[in-house]
Scaffold this motif. Structure first.
Motif, PDB file in Angstrom:
ATOM      1  N   ALA A   1      -8.892  18.846  51.760  1.00  0.00           N
ATOM      2  CA  ALA A   1      -9.782  18.336  52.797  1.00  0.00           C
ATOM      3  C   ALA A   1      -8.965  17.841  53.979  1.00  0.00           C
ATOM      4  N   GLY A   2      -9.414  18.208  55.185  1.00  0.00           N
ATOM      5  CA  GLY A   2      -8.725  17.771  56.392  1.00  0.00           C
ATOM      6  C   GLY A   2      -7.650  18.707  56.870  1.00  0.00           C
ATOM      7  N   MET A   3      -7.413  19.813  56.142  1.00  0.00           N
ATOM      8  CA  MET A   3      -6.355  20.740  56.555  1.00  0.00           C
ATOM      9  C   MET A   3      -6.797  21.660  57.699  1.00  0.00           C
ATOM     10  N   GLY A   4      -8.107  21.732  57.991  1.00  0.00           N
ATOM     11  CA  GLY A   4      -8.563  22.541  59.120  1.00  0.00           C
ATOM     12  C   GLY A   4      -9.127  23.882  58.730  1.00  0.00           C
ATOM     13  N   LYS A   5      -9.731  23.982  57.564  1.00  0.00           N
ATOM     14  CA  LYS A   5     -10.277  25.269  57.129  1.00  0.00           C
ATOM     15  C   LYS A   5     -11.469  25.669  57.999  1.00  0.00           C
ATOM     16  N   THR A   6     -12.407  24.734  58.199  1.00  0.00           N
ATOM     17  CA  THR A   6     -13.574  25.036  59.028  1.00  0.00           C
ATOM     18  C   THR A   6     -13.165  25.292  60.462  1.00  0.00           C
ATOM     19  N   THR A   7     -12.223  24.516  60.955  1.00  0.00           N
ATOM     20  CA  THR A   7     -11.742  24.728  62.326  1.00  0.00           C
ATOM     21  C   THR A   7     -11.124  26.110  62.467  1.00  0.00           C
ATOM     22  N   LEU A   8     -10.385  26.556  61.454  1.00  0.00           N
ATOM     23  CA  LEU A   8      -9.802  27.892  61.508  1.00  0.00           C
ATOM     24  C   LEU A   8     -10.891  28.967  61.507  1.00  0.00           C
ATOM     25  N   ALA A   9     -11.962  28.750  60.712  1.00  0.00           N
ATOM     26  CA  ALA A   9     -13.064  29.717  60.705  1.00  0.00           C
ATOM     27  C   ALA A   9     -13.711  29.813  62.083  1.00  0.00           C
ATOM     28  N   HIS A  10     -13.928  28.663  62.677  1.00  0.00           N
ATOM     29  CA  HIS A  10     -14.487  28.676  64.043  1.00  0.00           C
ATOM     30  C   HIS A  10     -13.525  29.325  65.013  1.00  0.00           C
ATOM     31  N   ARG A  11     -12.256  29.084  64.820  1.00  0.00           N
ATOM     32  CA  ARG A  11     -11.247  29.681  65.717  1.00  0.00           C
ATOM     33  C   ARG A  11     -11.266  31.195  65.611  1.00  0.00           C
ATOM     34  N   LEU A  12     -11.463  31.724  64.439  1.00  0.00           N
ATOM     35  CA  LEU A  12     -11.549  33.180  64.265  1.00  0.00           C
ATOM     36  C   LEU A  12     -12.762  33.740  64.989  1.00  0.00           C
TER      37      LEU A  12
ATOM     38  N   ALA B   1      -7.727  39.655  44.949  1.00  0.00           N
ATOM     39  CA  ALA B   1      -7.912  38.949  46.207  1.00  0.00           C
ATOM     40  C   ALA B   1      -6.610  38.294  46.656  1.00  0.00           C
ATOM     41  N   ALA B   2      -6.373  38.342  47.945  1.00  0.00           N
ATOM     42  CA  ALA B   2      -5.199  37.688  48.514  1.00  0.00           C
ATOM     43  C   ALA B   2      -5.472  36.194  48.647  1.00  0.00           C
ATOM     44  N   VAL B   3      -4.443  35.401  48.380  1.00  0.00           N
ATOM     45  CA  VAL B   3      -4.569  33.947  48.443  1.00  0.00           C
ATOM     46  C   VAL B   3      -3.609  33.430  49.502  1.00  0.00           C
ATOM     47  N   VAL B   4      -4.145  32.634  50.417  1.00  0.00           N
ATOM     48  CA  VAL B   4      -3.340  32.013  51.471  1.00  0.00           C
ATOM     49  C   VAL B   4      -3.563  30.509  51.383  1.00  0.00           C
ATOM     50  N   HIS B   5      -2.455  29.781  51.364  1.00  0.00           N
ATOM     51  CA  HIS B   5      -2.532  28.322  51.286  1.00  0.00           C
ATOM     52  C   HIS B   5      -2.367  27.731  52.672  1.00  0.00           C
ATOM     53  N   MET B   6      -3.227  26.785  52.984  1.00  0.00           N
ATOM     54  CA  MET B   6      -3.152  26.059  54.257  1.00  0.00           C
ATOM     55  C   MET B   6      -2.478  24.725  53.967  1.00  0.00           C
ATOM     56  N   LEU B   7      -1.286  24.529  54.510  1.00  0.00           N
ATOM     57  CA  LEU B   7      -0.431  23.414  54.132  1.00  0.00           C
ATOM     58  C   LEU B   7      -0.309  22.344  55.204  1.00  0.00           C
ATOM     59  N   GLY B   8      -1.151  22.372  56.227  1.00  0.00           N
ATOM     60  CA  GLY B   8      -1.140  21.294  57.201  1.00  0.00           C
ATOM     61  C   GLY B   8      -0.050  21.454  58.240  1.00  0.00           C
ATOM     62  N   PHE B   9       0.380  20.298  58.795  1.00  0.00           N
ATOM     63  CA  PHE B   9       1.351  20.263  59.891  1.00  0.00           C
ATOM     64  C   PHE B   9       2.724  19.854  59.369  1.00  0.00           C
ATOM     65  N   ASP B  10       3.740  20.481  59.930  1.00  0.00           N
ATOM     66  CA  ASP B  10       5.092  19.950  59.773  1.00  0.00           C
ATOM     67  C   ASP B  10       5.459  19.195  61.042  1.00  0.00           C
ATOM     68  N   GLY B  11       6.696  18.754  61.145  1.00  0.00           N
ATOM     69  CA  GLY B  11       7.097  17.946  62.291  1.00  0.00           C
ATOM     70  C   GLY B  11       6.883  18.623  63.629  1.00  0.00           C
ATOM     71  N   PRO B  12       7.358  19.860  63.833  1.00  0.00           N
ATOM     72  CA  PRO B  12       7.141  20.532  65.128  1.00  0.00           C
ATOM     73  C   PRO B  12       5.656  20.697  65.459  1.00  0.00           C
ATOM     74  N   ARG B  13       4.831  20.978  64.486  1.00  0.00           N
ATOM     75  CA  ARG B  13       3.407  21.161  64.779  1.00  0.00           C
ATOM     76  C   ARG B  13       2.752  19.841  65.164  1.00  0.00           C
ATOM     77  N   VAL B  14       3.165  18.742  64.525  1.00  0.00           N
ATOM     78  CA  VAL B  14       2.639  17.428  64.922  1.00  0.00           C
ATOM     79  C   VAL B  14       3.008  17.139  66.369  1.00  0.00           C
ATOM     80  N   GLU B  15       4.234  17.420  66.709  1.00  0.00           N
ATOM     81  CA  GLU B  15       4.670  17.184  68.094  1.00  0.00           C
ATOM     82  C   GLU B  15       3.888  18.058  69.067  1.00  0.00           C
ATOM     83  N   GLU B  16       3.656  19.329  68.688  1.00  0.00           N
ATOM     84  CA  GLU B  16       2.886  20.222  69.554  1.00  0.00           C
ATOM     85  C   GLU B  16       1.469  19.721  69.718  1.00  0.00           C
ATOM     86  N   TYR B  17       0.868  19.239  68.623  1.00  0.00           N
ATOM     87  CA  TYR B  17      -0.505  18.742  68.711  1.00  0.00           C
ATOM     88  C   TYR B  17      -0.580  17.519  69.607  1.00  0.00           C
TER      89      TYR B  17
END
Length: 1853
Positions: free
Chosen positions: A230-241, A365-381
């Motif tokens: 929860a909070g990793m951005g799954k719904t946001t990614l769906a909307h982004r697509l 089925a292919a499985v993709v894990h959404m692992l959140g932000f690392d340091g560079p992504r936090v800075e970019e956000y």
């Protein structure tokens, strides 16, 4: 009419079809080839008629099945010019679209008939010809294009204008920052309907959004599962697509549909796929069938996104539905799309939280894990969120200084909230302070709520109301609301502050409603937690019910399933329990902070309970988050300390935030912890969270998810873990790049003790790079590189490293295993680093040579040339404890090379060349190669079992220490060359196919080995046969240097096994000649049927254990030891037919055998003729000492044959026959003159056999014991035996027992008294008179013991009254259960009825015993004297008669003993009776009352009675509790007791007043001989008065003041009077707090006590000074010296022993619990009467035990040796085993709790076999249970139990 037409019921339609196809037969042929490719059309045509041919072809197509037939009909309609009036019936009757038309290359597919959208007609029915259909296709394409454009427009309107993550409170200009996406490598496992845990994730395979769909290739799965917490951005990614597709960026898809399960859950009716697409998403403007047909035709360009799969409520099945096109639940439609039964070829993307997934997902089925932000992504956000440069820099600065906030930002949703809060806080706070307000996730949301609220106003009512809605929806699993579900004010509040989001819900065609939901689940959970904490409606009990831990999400199925989305609700509750949140909650609740604190305390208390429970890994993580949110140090400390030492995390997803929280909690832990991560999803930057965690001792990762990026981050974290000892990184995807980072980091971790890189598929160079770091890890003990790919050359390089690196102790390589074991030096790391220039120094080379290396290269494909390389490497290396090359390909040449090199390789234990292809020819080569290797002790070659094992002894330098430790053996090796140690060599050539022709060559090879020590040969399992056995008997003398029987020092004893060699009986009997031809042969064991044959030398059993189940023996013990004794030779012949001729030949062969000789025979049945033959041959064997027939059935006549042996062979001293199956004959030597024993037990002897047997036994003149128990004699047989006794001269005992014991003991001389013991005889009343009559007639019977004979009180009374004897004493002892309940009065009443004068009465209620001694004849007392004494008795009338009877019966009573009796149970009646009785006992001399209960009044009565016993000599009142008044009464009774000789008042509390009375009485007891006052609480002042009172006791012999508190002062008083007690023989002052000063004074005084015999001063702090003073002048008559736990050292103990040495009187010495590490007693002169020595817990080790053991032989009377709880090992056991046979009177040896191993225990068993010791106790030594059981079965006198298993003597014996 054709049958098909009849069958189908369509006669006209069939005719039309045949006529139509007749026009184009070639077309029909081509279709036949397509549908039936294997059909030969030419050969199958059975008729030339074209119409019949077509009918036959149609039949073939029809029988293929409905699907083929329908496909064919569609082809007819699409490709041929079919009239409309024929096409419509064909399609409506037989036609259905099955997808086969696409294989024929058609432009379009047929339309299926089903309940499609709103029941519209198919296009075929609106067109009448082919041109119309083409027009329709054009229209269809135009409709589809319009619908696709409408889809894009709608998506652009819905998602294009929104910022990703709708519902944000401020529309900051920001770009979308994608989280980390990582593709899993393992497919889904749908066994059981779901998968547990997470699929494996491969590190380093990050994917972008565009890479989620690989549309360029047809390979790979088209279903993708996107997993994220929860909070990793799954719904946001769906909307982004959707946004990217609407903007034209995803041009690979023409259509995209997005469904959210939280909305789909509101749809309860069944749907078809068109209804799902058009009714619930977007409807076409017209003709939906045509649009759906287009979507089907272009399914590979359609993408369907399902968001929130974990929220689906409907059940889902993994099986395909019967009608995939029919309506069904939404999840069933989703399953059909995934499996291709609906819209085949489309793309499906589903998002879900990790956990248990539905079974309907395809395994590919292919499985993709959404692992959140690392340091560079936090800075970019952050850069995208904030619009100005200053605000960006400020926010990044806050994150840089706050690690906790930075770890929270790894979750994108929390990162967004953090940025919002920072935007609100930064303007009002100084840099570095605003982030302090955001330490936890809960406070992030709290600050967000404050930021969304108007300035200075917090809408508490609205927030709590919205929180109540959130809580109810969480409890019901409802995440979507309608306007009617939320009150309008709350709706307005949520919309105004962006807490709610709205969307359109399509519930049907043309039916739409507005739906509402919280902008995020976490926000909903926070508001629910806020309501629980701040609402007055919620009490503490309801609050704590929500404090739970969720381990994982479980699939919800069934119609009543409800959603459980409260993942973070407990976390938010814990966060709100923080003290920081108390003002906020107080404001929200409009209550005081105390009220809020009560609720917060309830949450904290619930977490404390959870912290102490045993939890699974996921629940531990949830708990850590909750505890971290509370910010309570006490709770964090409790949680940290409660975590298990081994903390595993297996098969679930972990984030950087999880590990950061774990690190935070571990900061509160003091003890180290082991972390084990196995199969967990871990982000590459996760190890950053462990930086600086000092509590981690073991850290292990096992996962394919870990790769180079992970290793790089881990390498930066490792040096910061100061206590890390074990690092494991197994089963990963690390390459050389990742390993290089770790190799650089390992030297920075000098404290590491174990490193594991298992199963990482590392190549050769990487492995070599890792090994190079070994010298830089000074404490490393293990390096595990198993499961990697290395070649043989690399393995040899690693071997070189093992040889050269001084710390490596073992290299083990076996197939995939590769392990280094190291032995770090004792020097510290700093010392090792200070001397890098000593790598090539001589000192280090010497250290390398002194170390020991084990090398195991098993199944490594080594060949001959590798063996040469290996030998070159090892030749200059260190000592090799073990070299194991088994399972390779060395063959004969390689084995020969290794065997030749053994003498140069310094192998000290084992060389294993098994399974290397050795042949028979190679065996000879190996033997020749090793014959000169003097360290070889065991060579085992078995070609059948592929075994080739060499065992070695120590080298000369190492063995020198062992020889020094066994100096006492030097005298036994005078004639042996000093350079050749005495050793044992065992050659086992088993199952090698050896024949007689091979023996000579083998013996030549073995001949060179014999001069090196004992030789053990084993030729079992070969094919030697009779010829080989005879040849071997000729060759064996040449193997040894034996010259004469007495030349034992040069002898080379050999063990030779010839088992399983096909020997005949003649050959077996011929081996008996070896006793005369081979003087080293002492044992010949033959099992004929099983072909087990063993020849052994003297005492070579020890060699058998070598390298077997017990370890090898030291050289000192290998000599076996007792060579001055004449060791018997033994022949054991079992499983052999023993016919008379065979026995005659055997005895004739053994006539020349030197003695003594023991023969053991065993066969199934031995006939009488054979037994007679054997017995008549015995006189021809004068050297025979033992003949045993075991497990051999004998006839009923055999007892008489054996009984007659005494006349045939007078040397027989014992015959023992048991159960007609086991018989033993012992023979006496010439000097023995003992009596003869004869036993025939269990031989079915009856009365008719008695006279014959007794007549045979009467011929024996010196018959001592006869055992006829367990036979069938019966009463008549026993009478017959008793009648024959006068003719049978038995001088010892006769046993006639069967199920009951019946023993008669005889004496060689006439004795005055006899004793009769009767146990469990079950006397009935009529037996009592007979027993009394017998007792009256047995005048020599002096004592009768009756134990549990069912003799009641009445019967006992009768018995005592009936026994009449003319004169003398008679004792009766009774033990019955009723005695402890009868009471003293009843028992005295029994005694009053005795017919004689009672002189002794002894009662013990607890032991259920009564003893009465009678004197005959009874002397009647003067009635006047009785009346006079009765006048002084104050008794009631009911006791007057009893008192009168007692006065008459007990007038001459001299001893009255009452033990463990209760004188309070009948009031004071017993004491009053005893008082009256005591008043009349003028001759009473002994009175005892011990361990009993008596009241104060009763004690006064007894004291009064004792006051009149003026002739009392012994008085004992020990261990009985009295109060002060009772004690005073007793003390007064002591007045005027001038005749008293023994007084025992132990355990009585003597204070000042009572002690004064005692001392006053003692001052008049001039005849006192024994005074016992132990445990009386006597102090130093009391001792002063007592000493003065004892001045008059000049006859005192015993003084016991132990366990008091007299101290040094009291000892001083005693020291002044002890020399004035000339008769003092025993003094006990143990445990009296005497120091060395007092001890010295006492020693000076005791030196003047010339008659002292027993001295007990234990449990005092005497020290060596006292011991030295005592040793100067010990009393010359001293018998017992007990000084346990006296703080003696070696010096004091040695001085005492030297003073005692040679004393002719000493019987017992106890120096237990003193430190005698270097001063163990050694006697040079000996102690002839010493019976017991106690040296328990004296720190005695092997070295110091030598002299002690040798001293035992100088103490011939020694019976008990106590050496428990010391440091004795196998060397001490060997020493003891040597002396045991010389200790003739020794009964017990205690060796508990020492360091003796199986080897030492076996040595003790060897010594025990030649001694008469009753038990050796070995509890709690280093002896395996199986070995202990084996040894105890062979030698029962070895006791390994905790309790003493020796039988205790009966009270009457």
């Amino acid at each position: 009419m054709d049958p098909i037409g009849l069958q189908l019921g369509t006669r006209n339609l069939w005719s039309w079809l045949v006529r139509l196809l007749s026009k184009d037969p070639e077309w029909l042929n081509s279709k036949m080839k397509f549908f039936l490719p294997n059909t030969d059309l030419d050969s199958r045509n059975e008729t030339s008629d074209p119409e019949q041919r077509i009918i036959l072809q149609l039949r073939k197509l029809h029988v293929q099945g409905l699907a083929t037939w329908q496909s064919f009909i569609h082809c007819v309609c699409m490709e041929l010019e079919v009239p409309l009036d024929l096409e419509v019936p064909l399609l409506s009757t037989w036609g259905c679209d099955d997808g086969l038309t696409s294989q024929l290359g058609a432009e379009e597919k047929s339309q299926r008939e089903s309940q499609l959208h709103r029941g519209l007609k198919r296009p075929h029915q609106s067109c009448g010809s082919s041109p119309c259909r083409k027009q329709y296709r054009k229209q269809q394409l135009e409709l589809a294009k319009k619908y696709l454009q409408l889809l894009r427009t709608s998506a652009l309107q819905r998602y294009g204008s929104r910022i990703p993550g709708s519902g944000q409170p401020h529309a900051f200009h920001q770009a979308y920052v994608p989280p980390i996406l990582r593709r899993a490598t393992a497919p889904l496992d749908t066994r059981g309907g779901a998968i547990m845990g997470n699929p494996r994730v491969e590190d380093g395979t990050d994917v972008s959004i565009s890479d989620l769909f690989n549309t360029r290739t047809n390979k790979g799965p088209r279903v993708t599962i996107l997993l994220g917490k929860a909070g990793m951005g799954k719904t946001t990614l769906a909307h982004r697509l959707c946004q990217k597709w609407a903007e034209g960026q995803l041009d690979c898809f023409q259509a995209l549909f997005l469904f959210e399960f939280r909305q789909l859950n509101l749809i309860t009716r069944f749907l078809t796929l068109p209804q799902l697409l058009f009714d619930l998403y977007l409807s076409p403007e017209s003709d939906p069938d045509a649009v759906f047909q287009y979507l089907e035709d272009n399914a590979d360009q359609v993408l369907l996104i399902f968001d929130g799969l974990d929220e689906a409520l409907q059940p889902c099945s993994s099986t395909d539905p019967e009608d995939p096109d029919g309506p069904g639940p939404v999840l069933a439609l989703f399953s059909g799309l995934c499996h291709g039964t609906l819209l085949p070829g489309c793309w499906v993307l589903a998002t879900s939280r990790p956990g248990k997934l539905p079974a309907c997902l395809p395994s590919e089925a292919a499985v993709v894990h959404m692992l959140g932000f690392d340091g560079p992504r936090v800075e970019e956000y952050v850069n995208c969120f904030f619009s100005t440069q200053s605000s960006r820099e400020g926010a990044l600065g806050e994150l840089q200084t706050n690690g906790r906030l930075r770890s929270l930002c790894a979750v994108p949703a929390l990162c967004q909230v953090a940025c919002l809060c920072l935007h609100h806080l930064l303007p009002d706070h100084a840099p570095g302070q605003s982030a302090a307000l955001l330490p936890t996730m809960t406070q992030l949301y709290m600050q967000m709520v404050l930021a969304l609220s108007p300035r200075g106003h917090l809408p508490t009512t609205s927030l709590l109301g919205l929180g109540e809605v959130a809580l109810k929806s969480l409890e019901t699993g409802k995440v979507t609301f309608y306007a009617r579900d939320i009150p309008p004010p709350l709706m307005a509040f949520g919309a105004t502050h962006s807490l709610l989001t709205s969307f359109c819900i399509c519930t049907g065609p043309g039916h739409q409603q507005t739906g509402y939901a919280f902008t995020h689940f976490n926000l909903q959970e926070f508001l629910a937690a806020l309501h629980l904490m701040a609402s007055p409606k919620v009490d503490e009990d309801l609050l704590t019910q929500h404090v739970t831990l969720n381990s994982r999400w479980v699939l919800r199925t069934g119609p009543k399933a409800k959603l459980d989305l409260s993942d973070h609700l407990p976390t938010f509750l814990a966060g709100l329990a923080s003290c920081t949140c108390r003002p906020f909650l107080s404001h929200m609740a409009q209550r005081g902070e105390d009220w809020v604190g009560t609720k917060q305390a309830a949450v904290v208390q619930a977490l404390k309970k959870l912290a102490t429970r045993k939890l699974t890994g996921p629940k531990v993580v949830e708990l850590l988050h909750c505890v971290n949110e509370t910010q309570e140090p006490e709770l964090a400390s409790l949680t940290a300390q409660s975590l298990p030492y081994q903390l595993p995390f297996h098969n679930f997803s972990l984030t950087y935030t999880d590990l950061a929280v774990l690190t935070n909690i571990l900061e509160h832990r003091e003890a180290p912890i082991h972390l084990d991560f196995e199969g967990c999803t871990l982000e590459p930057h996760c190890p950053e969270a462990l930086v600086g965690c000092e509590q981690i001792e073991n850290l292990s990762f096992k996962s394919r998810k870990c790769g180079d990026a992970f290793a790089e981050v881990l390498s930066r974290s490792l040096p910061t873990m100061g206590r890390l000892q074990m690092l494991g990184l197994a089963g990963s995807k690390i390459t050389a790049r990742g390993i290089s980072h770790l190799v650089k980091a390992l030297p920075l971790c000098p404290q590491l003790e174990e490193v594991s890189f298992q199963d990482n598929q590392l190549n050769d160079q990487v492995v070599l790079n890792i090994v190079e770091v070994l010298p830089h890890l000074p404490r490393l003990r293990k390096l595990d590189l198993s499961g990697n790919n290395i070649c043989v050359s690399t393995l040899l390089c690693l071997t070189k490293v093992a040889v050269t690196c001084p710390t490596i102790s073992m290299l083990q390589a076996r197939e995939a295993d590769l392990i280094f074991l190291l032995s770090p030096p004792k020097e510290t790391t700093a010392e090792l680093q200070r001397a890098p220039d000593l790598q090539e120094s001589d000192g280090q080379r010497k250290e390398a040579q002194s170390r020991s290396l084990t090398l195991r290269l098993q199944k490594c494909q080594l060949q001959v040339h590798d063996a040469e390389t290996l030998i070159a490497l090892l030749r200059e290396g260190p000592h090799l404890e073990e070299v194991d090359l088994s399972g390779n390909q060395l063959e004969d040449e390689g084995c020969r090379l290794m065997a030749e090199a053994v003498s140069q390789l310094h192998i000290t234990r084992k060389l294993d060349l098994s399974d290397n292809g050795l042949s028979v020819a190679g065996v000879h080569c190996v033997l020749r190669a090793v014959h000169a290797c003097w360290t070889l002790t065991d060579l085992h070659i078995s070609l059948l079992h592929k075994t080739v094992v060499f065992m070695f002894a120590q080298d000369p330098e190492q063995q020198e220490g062992s020889q020094n430790r066994a100096a006492f053996l030097d005298s036994l090796m005078l004639q042996m060359p000093s350079e050749l140690p005495l050793s044992s060599r065992r050659m086992r050539l088993t199952h090698c196919g050896l024949q007689a022709k091979h023996l000579e060559q083998l013996c030549k090879a073995l001949g060179g080995s014999c001069h090196l020590g004992h030789l053990h040969l084993d030729f079992s399992g070969n094919a030697l046969g009779d010829e080989g056995a005879a040849r071997l008997a000729q060759l064996l003398p040449g193997l040894g240097a034996l010259q004469s029987l007495n030349d034992l020092h040069c002898a080379t004893p050999v063990i030779s096994s010839l088992s399983e060699n096909g020997l005949s009986l003649d050959a077996v009997l011929g081996l008996a000649r070896c006793f005369s031809t081979l003087q080293w042969v002492f044992h010949l064991d033959i099992s004929f049927e099983r072909q087990r044959i063993l020849l052994r030398g003297e005492k070579t059993g020890r060699g058998i254990w070598t390298t077997g189940s017990l370890p090898d023996l030291p050289a000192a013990a290998e000599l076996s030891g007792f060579r001055w004794r004449c060791t018997p030779r033994s022949l054991c012949l079992t499983e052999c037919p023993l016919e008379p001729l065979t026995l005659t030949r055997l005895c004739a062969t053994l006539e020349v055998c030197p003695g003594p000789l023991e023969i053991q025979l065993s066969c199934e049945v031995l006939s009488d003729k054979s037994l007679e033959t054997l017995l008549h041959c015995l006189p021809q064997l004068p050297q025979l000492s033992l003949l045993q027939l075991s497990q051999t059935a004998l006839s009923p006549r055999s007892p008489f044959l054996l009984a007659d042996i005494f006349s045939l062979c007078p040397r027989v001293k014992k015959v023992d026959l048991r159960s007609l199956h086991h018989s033993t004959l012992h023979f006496r030597s010439n000097e023995e003159q003992e009596g003869v024993c004869c036993g025939f037990t269990g031989c079915s002897l009856s009365q008719e056999h008695v006279e014959s047997l007794c007549w045979l036994l009467s011929k024996c003149e010196d018959l001592s014991q006869v055992d006829l128990s367990v036979n069938l004699l019966g009463d008549g047989g026993i009478r017959s035996v008793l009648e024959c006794l006068p003719r049978v001269p038995i001088s010892g005992s006769l046993d006639l027992g069967s199920k009951q014991s019946f023993q008669i003991h005889f004496s060689k001389e006439d004795q005055a008294g006899k004793t009769l013991r009767l146990s469990e005889c079950s006397f009935r009343p009529e037996h009592v008179s007979r027993l009394a009559a017998g007792l009256s007639q047995s005048l020599q019977l002096m004592e009768l013991m009756l134990t549990q004979c069912c003799l009641g009180q009445e019967q006992l009374t009768t018995l005592l009254s009936l026994v009449q004897r003319p004169a003398g004493l008679f004792s009766l002892r009774v033990q019955e259960p009723w005695v402890d309940q009868a009471g003293v009065l009843s028992l005295l009443e029994v005694c009053a009825q005795a017919s004689g004068n009672v002189t002794e009465i002894s009662i013990s209620e607890t032991q259920q015993q009564l003893h009465v001694q009678l004197e005959f004849p009874r002397q009647e007392e003067n009635p006047e004297a009785v009346a006079l004494r009765l006048a002084h008795c104050d008794l009631g009338t009911h006791h007057s008669l009893l008192v009168r009877q007692l006065m008459e019966t007990c007038a001459r009573l001299q001893q009255l003993s009452l033990s463990q009796v209760n004188l309070c149970e009948d009031g004071d009646s017993s004491s009053l009776l005893l008082r009256s009785l005591l008043l009349s006992l003028s001759e009473l001399k002994k009175f005892r009352l011990t361990s009993s209960r008596v009241s104060t009044e009763g004690l006064a009565h007894l004291a009064s009675g004792l006051g009149h016993c003026h002739h009392l000599e012994e008085l004992e009142w020990s261990n009985t509790e009295f109060d002060e008044e009772g004690t005073k009464a007793l003390m007064r009774a002591l007045e005027e007791k001038w005749m008293l000789k023994r007084l025992d008042l132990s355990h009585l509390l003597l204070n000042g007043s009572t002690l004064d009375l005692l001392t006053r009485g003692l001052s008049h007891m001039t005849l006192l001989q024994s005074l016992r006052l132990n445990r009386n609480s006597i102090g130093d002042v009391d001792c002063c008065h007592l000493s003065e009172a004892l001045r008059a006791a000049t006859s005192l012999e015993e003084l016991d003041l132990s366990y008091n508190q007299i101290g040094d002062a009291g000892v001083g008083y005693l020291a002044t009077i002890l020399p004035r007690l000339p008769e003092l023989r025993k003094i006990d002052l143990s445990a009296n707090s005497i120091s060395p000063a007092g001890g010295v004074k006492l020693a000076e005084s005791l030196a003047l006590c010339r008659c002292l015999e027993e001295l007990m001063l234990g449990c005092n702090d005497l020290g060596d000074h006292t011991a030295l003073e005592l040793a100067q002048e010990l009393p010359q008559h001293l018998r017992v010296l007990r000084l346990p736990s006296s703080h003696l050292g070696p010096k004091g103990a040695l001085s005492l022993v030297q003073a005692l040495d040679g004393s002719p009187h000493v019987e017992e010495i106890s120096l237990a619990e003193n430190n005698l590490a270097e001063g163990v007693p050694r006697f040079c002169k000996g102690l002839p009467l010493l019976r017991r020595i106690d040296l328990v817990s004296c720190k005695i080790d092997n070295q110091t035990a030598k002299l002690l053991t040798s001293s035992f032989t100088l103490c011939p009377a020694l019976e008990v040796i106590l050496l428990s709880w010391n440091l004795l090992g196998d060397e001490a056991a060997a020493e003891l085993a040597q002396v045991l046979p010389r200790m003739g009177r020794l009964k017990r040896v205690d060796l508990e709790k020492n360091q003796i191993t199986a080897r030492g225990a076996w040595l003790l068993a060897e010594g025990l076999a030649q001694s008469s010791v009753q038990v050796i106790r070995l509890w709690n030594n280093n002896i395996p249970c199986n070995v202990a059981q084996s040894l105890q079965s062979q030698e029962p006198r070895l006791d390994f139990a905790f309790f003493d298993n020796q039988p205790q003597a009966h009270w009457g014996t």
